[in-house]
Design an enzyme around this catalytic site. Sequence first.
Site, PDB file in Angstrom:
ATOM      1  N   GLU A 173       0.830  -1.197   0.000  1.00 64.10           N
ATOM      2  CA  GLU A 173       0.000   0.000   0.000  1.00 64.10           C
ATOM      3  C   GLU A 173       0.873   1.260   0.000  1.00 64.10           C
ATOM      4  O   GLU A 173       1.815   1.385   0.779  1.00 64.10           O
ATOM      5  CB  GLU A 173      -0.916   0.000   1.218  1.00 64.10           C
ATOM      6  CG  GLU A 173      -1.894   1.175   1.243  1.00 64.10           C
ATOM      7  CD  GLU A 173      -2.771   1.189   2.484  1.00 64.10           C
ATOM      8  OE1 GLU A 173      -3.792   1.902   2.464  1.00 64.10           O
ATOM      9  OE2 GLU A 173      -2.437   0.491   3.473  1.00 64.10           O
ATOM     10  N   LYS A 192     -10.145   2.338  -2.393  1.00 65.02           N
ATOM     11  CA  LYS A 192     -10.344   1.799  -1.046  1.00 65.02           C
ATOM     12  C   LYS A 192     -11.692   2.232  -0.480  1.00 65.02           C
ATOM     13  O   LYS A 192     -12.012   3.415  -0.444  1.00 65.02           O
ATOM     14  CB  LYS A 192      -9.202   2.268  -0.150  1.00 65.02           C
ATOM     15  CG  LYS A 192      -9.170   1.652   1.237  1.00 65.02           C
ATOM     16  CD  LYS A 192      -7.886   2.080   1.943  1.00 65.02           C
ATOM     17  CE  LYS A 192      -7.746   1.471   3.327  1.00 65.02           C
ATOM     18  NZ  LYS A 192      -6.446   1.842   3.947  1.00 65.02           N
ATOM     19  N   CYS A 232      -5.814  -2.848   2.501  1.00 67.91           N
ATOM     20  CA  CYS A 232      -5.539  -2.709   3.934  1.00 67.91           C
ATOM     21  C   CYS A 232      -6.781  -2.842   4.812  1.00 67.91           C
ATOM     22  O   CYS A 232      -7.222  -3.950   5.064  1.00 67.91           O
ATOM     23  CB  CYS A 232      -4.786  -1.413   4.203  1.00 67.91           C
ATOM     24  SG  CYS A 232      -3.897  -1.429   5.791  1.00 67.91           S
TER      25      CYS A 232
END
Length: 295
Positions: free
Chosen positions: A44, A117, A154
């Site tokens: 990331e 995300k 994540c």
Amino acid sequence: MSNIVKVALVQQNNTVDCQQNIDRSTQGIRAAASEGADLVVLQELHRSLYFCQSEDVSLFDLAETIPGPSTDYFGQLAKELGVVIVTSLFEKRAAGIYHNTAVVLDKDGSIAGKYRKMHIPDDPGFYEKFYFTPGDLGFEVIETSIGKLGILVCWDQWFPEAARLMAMAGAELLIYPTAIGWDPRDDAAEQQRQLEAWKIVQRSHAVANGVPVISCNRVGHESDSSGSSAGIDFWGNSFICGPQGELLVCASESDGEILIANIDMEKSEQVRRIWPYLRDRRVDHYQDLTKIYRD
């Protein structure tokens, strides 16, 4: 006949020098390609330090457009080496609108797709809501020359709903570019509990959906530029597991590494025939999952 895909990830420590970080990613990609990798996953926000430890408007200058410099560069690299590359970028969509975005470059250098995300944390040391607008592209797979990729990022990795929706959309691999670590002030027992929880939840997504998982984390200590905390010890431990959660390879907690594993893309079909979780789901009784909480 089995359909073997050689997958790799690049676990690296980062510095304040963005070009040095790009060079390290490039070296990792080239090394993986030299070993025959078909797919290479980067961690990331691999271009910079993890800047979300503090809230600083000047750090929006790190963002870039998509397409833009990074997609051009890694697209050319993907084409040169004949590999699929999963990048993780700080996207500038418009003035005041920024995303934490993963981009997939196919073997011909083209942008196969992107994922923004969806779950954005706001915790001490992880002030991502200050920087990132929640994603609006949903949980859609990205079709590539090696198969259908379910890219998540994540904090997304803690949510079984995200993994399930990607699997329901046909994902053949679940891929998690990640930046997670310890508060250096936590004791060893607490650090171990956090690490084990992180591994368990992702391996459980592999089991529950019958698909392999690739999780690529950062490694090394990164200081808090504001000086208000002790910084983050990114714990590495990147791994690749199969569709029953079996660990194929796992990296250390302290060093940059390139992990490579062979994934049999036909095995998920075999596993799902034995463990037919998707068949036995009771979707007619899951309506309450759309609620925040059942009062």
